[in-house]
Design an enzyme around this catalytic site. Structure first.
Site, short mmCIF file in Angstrom:
data_model
loop_
_atom_site.label_atom_id
_atom_site.label_comp_id
_atom_site.label_asym_id
_atom_site.label_seq_id
_atom_site.Cartn_x
_atom_site.Cartn_y
_atom_site.Cartn_z
N TYR A 154 31.38 32.82 45.92
CA TYR A 154 30.94 32.82 44.29
C TYR A 154 30.63 34.13 43.74
O TYR A 154 29.82 34.77 44.59
CB TYR A 154 29.99 31.64 43.94
CG TYR A 154 30.29 30.19 44.46
CD1 TYR A 154 30.74 29.44 43.48
CD2 TYR A 154 30.07 29.72 45.48
CE1 TYR A 154 31.20 28.22 43.66
CE2 TYR A 154 30.40 28.62 46.00
CZ TYR A 154 30.90 27.74 44.86
OH TYR A 154 31.10 26.48 45.10
N SER A 155 31.21 34.63 42.69
CA SER A 155 30.79 35.87 42.17
C SER A 155 29.23 35.53 41.62
O SER A 155 29.05 34.66 41.20
CB SER A 155 31.60 36.34 40.79
OG SER A 155 33.15 36.17 41.29
N CYS A 208 38.42 38.46 35.80
CA CYS A 208 37.83 37.36 36.79
C CYS A 208 37.97 35.98 36.36
O CYS A 208 37.83 35.70 35.09
CB CYS A 208 36.38 37.59 36.91
SG CYS A 208 35.64 36.94 38.06
N GLU A 236 39.80 40.12 40.42
CA GLU A 236 39.10 39.15 41.41
C GLU A 236 39.41 37.68 40.96
O GLU A 236 38.54 37.23 39.93
CB GLU A 236 37.86 39.32 41.38
CG GLU A 236 37.03 38.44 42.44
CD GLU A 236 35.21 38.91 42.64
OE1 GLU A 236 35.45 39.64 43.77
OE2 GLU A 236 34.68 38.29 41.84
N TYR A 262 40.85 33.69 41.57
CA TYR A 262 41.13 32.59 42.74
C TYR A 262 41.70 31.24 42.10
O TYR A 262 42.05 31.29 41.01
CB TYR A 262 39.32 32.14 42.71
CG TYR A 262 38.41 32.00 41.44
CD1 TYR A 262 38.55 30.78 40.81
CD2 TYR A 262 37.71 33.01 41.16
CE1 TYR A 262 37.66 30.60 39.67
CE2 TYR A 262 37.00 32.90 39.86
CZ TYR A 262 37.08 31.84 39.57
OH TYR A 262 36.03 31.84 38.15
#
Length: 380
Positions: free
Chosen positions: A156-157, A338, A378, A380
């Site tokens: 997790y960021s 992101c 970044e 996901y």
């Protein structure tokens, strides 16, 4: 008896008057104390409700809350502050995770949001230092039935600065959306297919123990060595997390990084509707205080239309402001992405269209940005 009652009544009056006097005295002292707070070296944005982990209720969002501290924050800084040579990486590994505890879990979206997103504050006791832009791993308890082995780590960021929301360097914040699966055949959510770690985090109570790994990653670090650098941030949903750390460091906390920053920070946030906006009050507060140094644009796919009459996505905003974005990149700006990886094809296509309109070769332009370290992804 009558005399006793009269004496009792008189005593109650005296107590009531004394209570009022104490309240007034306390209020006056509080006002005097707030007037004596030392002026910070840069303007500190008032901490809004969502900065303090509140829900998105109308009452919580109606007013501003005073900053937690205007004291200079420097005890977790490098020397000089922008030196990235000693960034902590993988201090705690999967086989030897850090045991941390949940401080609070707060829903931060409105009732009409598409799903539930929570702001989760975790106490690591200062044993897991990190920098803005890094990620933390969480290992949920239990056995994965598919592998018959313990669950693996989920990344997790981190959504706070290195000082944490309490400014003591002992907490980190995560922004987590509860992962659920709607089964069209059942006509309801299937609990057997829900996200194990996200649900564990969103259901956690204060004191719940977590197994943490990390911190990890250097891709999303800020270019603080050149404080005049424009910073362009694109987020979908919980992809907002690293930018919360960026913007608190640049505009909320009293740090050398905030004092030295001379560039433009521009945030693009894409969500489904207004109720799904994350930390919206915070961004508006910063925008009001720093109109020349911060811009904020949103893409609400279920409420806004793009220029073609279709749904407004984040790539549409990038194409709308494409000329300005490219100008900032030419000036040495850094651009960050992101969120869900599904955002990237549309964004890349939009930027290719902008390049074509300006007579630029997109492939050459993109390669140049990557070579110069201006391109940060970044997803996901």
């Amino acid at each position: 008896m009558r005399l006793a009652l009269n004496i009792s009544a008189a005593a109650n009056v005296v107590l009531a008057v004394g209570f009022v006097a104490v309240v007034l005295s306390t209020s006056q002292q509080s006002q005097l104390g707030s007037a004596m707070v030392r002026a910070p070296t840069h303007m500190v944005v008032p901490v809004t409700p969502s900065m303090r982990m509140s829900t998105r209720s109308s009452s919580a969002r109606s007013g501003m809350i005073a900053p937690q501290s205007t004291a200079r924050l420097d005890f977790l800084e490098a020397s000089p502050y922008y030196d990235q040579s000693k960034i902590p990486v993988n201090t705690h590994k999967n086989k030897a995770p850090l045991t941390a505890k949940v401080v609070s879990v707060e829903r931060i979206v409105g009732p009409k949001a598409t799903g539930e997103t929570c702001n989760i504050v975790i106490d690591h006791e200062g044993k897991m230092p990190y920098w803005e832009g890094q990620s933390a791993g969480v290992i949920p308890p239990g056995i994965d039935p598919k592998r018959n082995k313990p669950y693996g780590v989920r990344l997790y960021s981190i959504a706070s600065t290195r000082y944490g929301d309490k400014l003591d360097g002992k907490t980190m914040t995560l922004c987590v959306r509860r992962a659920t699966y709607w089964d069209p055949e059942l006509g309801r959510e299937d609990p057997a297919k829900k996200g194990v770690c996200s649900n564990y985090l969103c259901d956690a109570k204060p004191g719940t123990e977590l197994a943490l790994t990390g911190p990890s990653g250097k891709v999303m670090l800020m270019p603080e060595e050149k404080p005049e650098t424009p910073i362009i941030m694109l987020a979908t949903g919980t992809g907002i997390a690293p930018y919360r750390g960026f913007l608190r460091r640049l505009f909320v906390e009293n740090t050398e990084a905030a004092e030295k920053f001379k560039g433009l920070a521009w945030l693009f946030l894409g969500v489904a509707n207004s109720d799904a906006l994350l930390y919206d009050d915070d961004w508006k507060a910063i925008q009001e205080k720093y109109p020349d140094k911060f811009r904020y644009d949103v893409a609400l796919s279920r409420e806004q239309k793009n220029k073609k009459g279709g749904k407004m996505y984040i790539q549409d905003k990038i194409e709308e402001y494409g000329k300005e974005v490219f100008e900032l990149m030419t000036l040495g700006g850094h651009i960050y992405f992101c969120g869900l990886k599904g955002m990237m094809p549309g964004v890349l296509e939009a930027m290719q269209n902008v390049a074509k309109d300006q007579g630029l070769d997109w492939d050459t332009t993109l390669q140049g940005w990557k070579k110069n370290g201006q391109w940060h992804v970044e997803v996901y």
